[in-house]
Design a protein around this motif. Structure first.
Motif, PDB file in Angstrom:
ATOM      1  N   GLU A  10      42.324  41.289  39.282  1.00 61.08           N
ATOM      2  CA  GLU A  10      42.412  42.301  38.194  1.00 61.08           C
ATOM      3  C   GLU A  10      40.874  42.241  37.460  1.00 61.08           C
ATOM      4  O   GLU A  10      40.384  41.265  37.171  1.00 61.08           O
ATOM      5  N   ILE A  11      41.063  43.480  36.786  1.00 62.65           N
ATOM      6  CA  ILE A  11      39.663  43.772  35.823  1.00 62.65           C
ATOM      7  C   ILE A  11      40.168  45.048  35.112  1.00 62.65           C
ATOM      8  O   ILE A  11      40.759  45.797  35.294  1.00 62.65           O
ATOM      9  N   LYS A  12      39.992  44.598  33.650  1.00 58.94           N
ATOM     10  CA  LYS A  12      40.177  45.594  32.633  1.00 58.94           C
ATOM     11  C   LYS A  12      41.812  46.206  32.828  1.00 58.94           C
ATOM     12  O   LYS A  12      41.844  47.285  32.833  1.00 58.94           O
ATOM     13  N   LYS A  13      42.681  45.368  33.172  1.00 65.04           N
ATOM     14  CA  LYS A  13      44.024  45.721  33.068  1.00 65.04           C
ATOM     15  C   LYS A  13      44.609  46.476  34.337  1.00 65.04           C
ATOM     16  O   LYS A  13      45.570  46.915  34.606  1.00 65.04           O
ATOM     17  N   SER A  14      43.349  46.799  35.079  1.00 66.54           N
ATOM     18  CA  SER A  14      43.890  47.227  36.725  1.00 66.54           C
ATOM     19  C   SER A  14      44.010  46.258  37.492  1.00 66.54           C
ATOM     20  O   SER A  14      43.257  45.196  37.389  1.00 66.54           O
ATOM     21  N   LYS A  15      45.059  46.455  38.436  1.00 68.20           N
ATOM     22  CA  LYS A  15      45.484  45.409  39.271  1.00 68.20           C
ATOM     23  C   LYS A  15      45.026  45.800  40.888  1.00 68.20           C
ATOM     24  O   LYS A  15      45.434  46.968  41.059  1.00 68.20           O
ATOM     25  N   PHE A  16      44.441  45.234  41.694  1.00 68.90           N
ATOM     26  CA  PHE A  16      43.845  45.601  42.930  1.00 68.90           C
ATOM     27  C   PHE A  16      44.561  44.707  43.852  1.00 68.90           C
ATOM     28  O   PHE A  16      44.087  43.365  43.965  1.00 68.90           O
ATOM     29  N   ILE A  17      45.497  45.093  44.711  1.00 66.81           N
ATOM     30  CA  ILE A  17      46.139  44.205  45.411  1.00 66.81           C
ATOM     31  C   ILE A  17      45.470  44.517  47.084  1.00 66.81           C
ATOM     32  O   ILE A  17      45.907  45.493  47.718  1.00 66.81           O
ATOM     33  N   GLY A  18      44.600  43.427  47.583  1.00 70.81           N
ATOM     34  CA  GLY A  18      44.174  43.693  48.720  1.00 70.81           C
ATOM     35  C   GLY A  18      45.156  42.882  49.799  1.00 70.81           C
ATOM     36  O   GLY A  18      45.615  41.958  49.774  1.00 70.81           O
ATOM     37  N   LYS A  19      45.687  43.714  50.992  1.00 67.16           N
ATOM     38  CA  LYS A  19      46.448  43.430  51.959  1.00 67.16           C
ATOM     39  C   LYS A  19      45.795  43.268  53.271  1.00 67.16           C
ATOM     40  O   LYS A  19      45.237  44.428  53.673  1.00 67.16           O
ATOM     41  N   GLY A  93      45.201  50.618  34.817  1.00 69.67           N
ATOM     42  CA  GLY A  93      45.376  49.858  33.765  1.00 69.67           C
ATOM     43  C   GLY A  93      44.959  50.493  32.388  1.00 69.67           C
ATOM     44  O   GLY A  93      45.227  50.000  31.427  1.00 69.67           O
ATOM     45  N   GLY A  94      44.818  51.871  32.392  1.00 75.31           N
ATOM     46  CA  GLY A  94      44.547  52.610  31.532  1.00 75.31           C
ATOM     47  C   GLY A  94      43.076  52.444  31.099  1.00 75.31           C
ATOM     48  O   GLY A  94      42.750  53.397  30.105  1.00 75.31           O
ATOM     49  N   ILE A  95      42.246  51.923  31.495  1.00 74.80           N
ATOM     50  CA  ILE A  95      40.773  51.865  31.249  1.00 74.80           C
ATOM     51  C   ILE A  95      39.902  52.217  32.432  1.00 74.80           C
ATOM     52  O   ILE A  95      40.045  51.769  33.668  1.00 74.80           O
ATOM     53  N   LYS A  96      38.998  53.445  32.356  1.00 68.86           N
ATOM     54  CA  LYS A  96      38.298  53.901  33.748  1.00 68.86           C
ATOM     55  C   LYS A  96      37.336  52.872  33.714  1.00 68.86           C
ATOM     56  O   LYS A  96      36.648  52.464  32.913  1.00 68.86           O
ATOM     57  N   LEU A  97      37.108  52.317  35.184  1.00 72.19           N
ATOM     58  CA  LEU A  97      36.119  51.295  35.310  1.00 72.19           C
ATOM     59  C   LEU A  97      34.705  51.965  35.596  1.00 72.19           C
ATOM     60  O   LEU A  97      33.654  51.273  35.489  1.00 72.19           O
TER      61      LEU A  97
END
Length: 119
Positions: A10-19, A93-97
């Motif tokens: 997770e970074i700045k409200k964005s969630k990245f799920i690696g599979k 998460g609403g915030i551009k990275l």
């Protein structure tokens, strides 16, 4: 086809799920991707890369060019992996990275999924 490992970053409200999946055919890849799109309807992007012998493909899934699929594929090459599919599901998460942090986020989620498998 089999899910080998998973990692959430997770970074700045964005969630990245690696599979990380073990796959043997393109049909297995297509089936996994179709199921993930159903399971993660609210995910903004589902980029991926896979390698099955000489067959390889990468997709940024509407993220800026080369910010998702290429970094994931580069990890597959660096680690010498084969018969694998690596997918990173992104919930925005609403915030551009920005391009750099976005690329690093995809790479981190994919790398940790690979490392969880290798350890």
């Amino acid at each position: 086809m089999q899910l080998i490992s998973e990692y959430t970053y997770e970074i700045k409200k964005s969630k990245f799920i690696g599979k990380y999946y073990e796959v043997n055919t393109k049909e297995e890849v297509d089936e996994i991707l179709a199921n993930l799109k159903i399971e993660h309807k609210k995910a903004r992007h589902i980029p991926y890369s896979y390698k099955i012998g000489p067959l390889a493909k990468k997709s940024d899934d509407k993220e800026p060019a080369n910010t998702a699929g290429s970094p994931i594929y580069n990890l597959i090459e660096q680690k010498g992996l084969d018969n694998c599919l690596i997918v990173v599901i992104r919930y925005f998460g609403g915030i551009k990275l920005g391009v750099g942090p976005l690329t690093r986020a995809y790479k981190t989620a994919a790398l940790e999924a690979i490392n969880n498998k290798l350890s």
